[in-house]
Design an enzyme around this catalytic site. Sequence first.
Site, mmCIF file in Angstrom:
data_model
loop_
_atom_site.group_PDB
_atom_site.id
_atom_site.type_symbol
_atom_site.label_atom_id
_atom_site.label_comp_id
_atom_site.label_asym_id
_atom_site.label_seq_id
_atom_site.Cartn_x
_atom_site.Cartn_y
_atom_site.Cartn_z
ATOM 1 N N ASP A 73 0.819 -1.209 0.000
ATOM 2 C CA ASP A 73 0.000 0.000 0.000
ATOM 3 C C ASP A 73 0.852 1.257 0.000
ATOM 4 O O ASP A 73 0.444 2.314 0.493
ATOM 5 C CB ASP A 73 -0.945 0.000 1.208
ATOM 6 C CG ASP A 73 -0.192 0.028 2.532
ATOM 7 O OD1 ASP A 73 1.032 -0.207 2.522
ATOM 8 O OD2 ASP A 73 -0.835 0.283 3.568
ATOM 9 N N HIS A 127 26.916 7.096 -16.056
ATOM 10 C CA HIS A 127 25.655 7.106 -15.327
ATOM 11 C C HIS A 127 25.720 6.212 -14.089
ATOM 12 O O HIS A 127 24.752 5.555 -13.720
ATOM 13 C CB HIS A 127 24.500 6.667 -16.238
ATOM 14 C CG HIS A 127 24.145 7.690 -17.268
ATOM 15 N ND1 HIS A 127 23.348 7.416 -18.352
ATOM 16 C CD2 HIS A 127 24.493 8.994 -17.385
ATOM 17 C CE1 HIS A 127 23.213 8.507 -19.091
ATOM 18 N NE2 HIS A 127 23.896 9.473 -18.526
ATOM 19 N N ASP A 149 27.688 14.363 -9.426
ATOM 20 C CA ASP A 149 26.723 14.955 -10.358
ATOM 21 C C ASP A 149 25.387 14.924 -9.638
ATOM 22 O O ASP A 149 24.760 13.872 -9.506
ATOM 23 C CB ASP A 149 26.688 14.136 -11.652
ATOM 24 C CG ASP A 149 25.840 14.782 -12.737
ATOM 25 O OD1 ASP A 149 24.964 15.593 -12.405
ATOM 26 O OD2 ASP A 149 26.046 14.444 -13.926
ATOM 27 N N ASP A 157 21.336 21.110 -12.119
ATOM 28 C CA ASP A 157 22.154 19.982 -12.579
ATOM 29 C C ASP A 157 23.616 20.430 -12.556
ATOM 30 O O ASP A 157 24.057 21.171 -13.437
ATOM 31 C CB ASP A 157 21.722 19.586 -13.997
ATOM 32 C CG ASP A 157 22.419 18.327 -14.498
ATOM 33 O OD1 ASP A 157 23.215 17.740 -13.746
ATOM 34 O OD2 ASP A 157 22.173 17.946 -15.655
ATOM 35 N N HIS A 194 30.563 12.190 -24.655
ATOM 36 C CA HIS A 194 29.209 12.740 -24.539
ATOM 37 C C HIS A 194 29.181 14.196 -25.004
ATOM 38 O O HIS A 194 30.216 14.804 -25.278
ATOM 39 C CB HIS A 194 28.674 12.606 -23.106
ATOM 40 C CG HIS A 194 29.468 13.320 -22.066
ATOM 41 N ND1 HIS A 194 29.417 14.683 -21.873
ATOM 42 C CD2 HIS A 194 30.341 12.858 -21.116
ATOM 43 C CE1 HIS A 194 30.205 15.017 -20.859
ATOM 44 N NE2 HIS A 194 30.781 13.936 -20.392
ATOM 45 N N HIS A 215 22.923 20.328 -22.346
ATOM 46 C CA HIS A 215 21.536 20.045 -22.706
ATOM 47 C C HIS A 215 20.664 21.133 -22.120
ATOM 48 O O HIS A 215 21.068 21.878 -21.217
ATOM 49 C CB HIS A 215 21.105 18.666 -22.176
ATOM 50 C CG HIS A 215 21.347 18.458 -20.709
ATOM 51 N ND1 HIS A 215 20.522 18.977 -19.728
ATOM 52 C CD2 HIS A 215 22.338 17.806 -20.053
ATOM 53 C CE1 HIS A 215 20.989 18.640 -18.545
ATOM 54 N NE2 HIS A 215 22.096 17.937 -18.698
ATOM 55 N N HIS A 218 16.734 17.006 -18.506
ATOM 56 C CA HIS A 218 16.954 17.140 -19.943
ATOM 57 C C HIS A 218 15.658 17.732 -20.491
ATOM 58 O O HIS A 218 14.735 17.010 -20.859
ATOM 59 C CB HIS A 218 17.295 15.790 -20.575
ATOM 60 C CG HIS A 218 18.685 15.336 -20.245
ATOM 61 N ND1 HIS A 218 19.694 15.254 -21.175
ATOM 62 C CD2 HIS A 218 19.258 14.980 -19.079
ATOM 63 C CE1 HIS A 218 20.810 14.846 -20.603
ATOM 64 N NE2 HIS A 218 20.560 14.670 -19.318
ATOM 65 N N GLU A 245 29.002 21.145 -19.751
ATOM 66 C CA GLU A 245 29.575 20.079 -18.944
ATOM 67 C C GLU A 245 30.601 19.215 -19.690
ATOM 68 O O GLU A 245 30.356 18.023 -19.911
ATOM 69 C CB GLU A 245 28.458 19.180 -18.407
ATOM 70 C CG GLU A 245 27.457 18.705 -19.453
ATOM 71 C CD GLU A 245 26.429 17.750 -18.883
ATOM 72 O OE1 GLU A 245 26.812 16.726 -18.296
ATOM 73 O OE2 GLU A 245 25.227 18.043 -19.026
ATOM 74 N N TYR A 252 37.514 11.028 -19.223
ATOM 75 C CA TYR A 252 37.374 9.772 -18.499
ATOM 76 C C TYR A 252 38.436 8.814 -19.029
ATOM 77 O O TYR A 252 38.381 8.409 -20.199
ATOM 78 C CB TYR A 252 35.970 9.193 -18.703
ATOM 79 C CG TYR A 252 34.890 10.251 -18.538
ATOM 80 C CD1 TYR A 252 34.372 10.554 -17.284
ATOM 81 C CD2 TYR A 252 34.442 10.981 -19.648
ATOM 82 C CE1 TYR A 252 33.410 11.546 -17.130
ATOM 83 C CE2 TYR A 252 33.486 11.973 -19.504
ATOM 84 C CZ TYR A 252 32.977 12.261 -18.244
ATOM 85 O OH TYR A 252 32.030 13.259 -18.102
ATOM 86 N N ARG A 309 34.436 15.613 -14.538
ATOM 87 C CA ARG A 309 33.431 16.396 -15.259
ATOM 88 C C ARG A 309 33.171 17.667 -14.459
ATOM 89 O O ARG A 309 33.127 17.639 -13.218
ATOM 90 C CB ARG A 309 32.141 15.602 -15.447
ATOM 91 C CG ARG A 309 31.092 16.318 -16.282
ATOM 92 C CD ARG A 309 29.987 15.394 -16.791
ATOM 93 N NE ARG A 309 29.202 14.751 -15.757
ATOM 94 C CZ ARG A 309 29.308 13.455 -15.432
ATOM 95 N NH1 ARG A 309 30.186 12.674 -16.051
ATOM 96 N NH2 ARG A 309 28.543 12.927 -14.476
ATOM 97 N N GLU A 356 30.347 20.744 -14.521
ATOM 98 C CA GLU A 356 29.062 21.098 -15.131
ATOM 99 C C GLU A 356 28.425 22.266 -14.396
ATOM 100 O O GLU A 356 28.324 22.272 -13.171
ATOM 101 C CB GLU A 356 28.124 19.891 -15.079
ATOM 102 C CG GLU A 356 26.730 20.162 -15.608
ATOM 103 C CD GLU A 356 25.829 18.949 -15.493
ATOM 104 O OE1 GLU A 356 24.811 18.893 -16.217
ATOM 105 O OE2 GLU A 356 26.133 18.053 -14.670
#
Length: 443
Positions: free
Chosen positions: A34, A240, A257, A268, A351, A355, A362, A389, A393, A410, A412
């Site tokens: 529930d 990710h 991030d 972001d 990448h 964005h 996004h 950003e 890597y 990174r 950003e």
Amino acid sequence: MNPFAARRARLCARMQAGSVAIVPTAPEAARNSDSDYPYRHDSYFYYLSGFTEPDSVLAMVAGGAGVPERSILFCRQKNSEREIWDGLRYGPDGAREAFGFDAAYPIEELDAEMVKLLANAPAAYYALGHSEKLDLQLRNWLQGVRRQARTGVSAPASAHDLLPLVDEMRLFKDDVEQALMLRAATISGKAHERAMRATRAGMYEYEIEAELLHEFRRNGAQFPAYTPIVAAGANACILHYSANNGQTRDGELVLIDAGCELDSYASDITRTYPVNGRFSDPQRALYELVLAAQAAALALARPGQRYSDMHDAAVKVLAQGMLDLGLLDKARYGSADNAIAEKAHLQFYMHGTGHWLGLDVHDSGAYRDLAAPDKPSRQLQPGMVLTVEPGIYVRPGAGVPERFWDIGIRIEDDVLVTPQGHQVLSEAAPKQVSDIEQIMRQH
């Protein structure tokens, strides 16, 4: 006029006179037994209504040709028993008064009222193919209209995708949205600084994540805008990464991030910093390269520049740095342009450089000028908000200098395009080497 009513009026002006637009909110989703997942309304619905309750639908009638412009909300009725368990409900009358709708009805009356609204409307606007439930409802409503054909009533002759119209509107943030996004980015920036101050070798990534979430909530943000990434050491090379269960080690970097959502608007931000408070020489070399790439991209964040110009500028700086640092074979490629042409940089930077940002992380809006024959990247204009950003890597591999192995970086920021250039909304998050090391020395 409140901002939501103003948006509805702007949207109706883009629709065929007398046509009807239909926008449902997101459904609630059961987690288990529930217990439901925390509810979050649909972004399109909220953008046009300001209403946050589930089980709601917004209908808009575009004025013209003798038809008055109207906005109608369908929502849950007042229910004193359910309000004891679940909290306040506006009810149709309360919602109409509080949010400026022309009319409001109980959600149970949706089917009957939509048949009336669609009668003699020339067109229907909705998110084509996005909701099987809405597709079925609309078919039933149209059948109800067609059953009145002998009385002279006609059904809409065409259907149009509503989302591209709203996407273009959402791309340009008004003053209210800009202020919210600045506040969200500032909260998130302070959360990143708090995480830096709290970090110690041996901590688990989830302990650092807890510092972020604490700072978000204590400043009024309702949710994280997305699942935070707290990636120590080699985990930072997973774009990710979300497990957040690794342990930090002396001499490694942490990539975070993370951004909060405040009153439905996202932030972001990504920052990368040393666990022990001091960048090693290889870490500093790569970090300053990424910082330089971001600076090159930000220099082109201004009206008139193409969206893709920022990415191209960042890639050129990164590719040259990869050659200079020995990540790419200078004897083979010779120049950054050649390395880019052969896509050699994609081994370490795979990448895009940003964005759109807004109600969604996004956010909606076209990245290309779809009206032009060759569909080039669209030009930046005041009111757009985007992330910038770049990153690098470095995974272990043949020919890759070992001193750079398992370093992921990174940087950003959230950026508002202004008439004069741009404003970095997320400047509260430290990113200069000297500033980060000074904060980390305060352990």
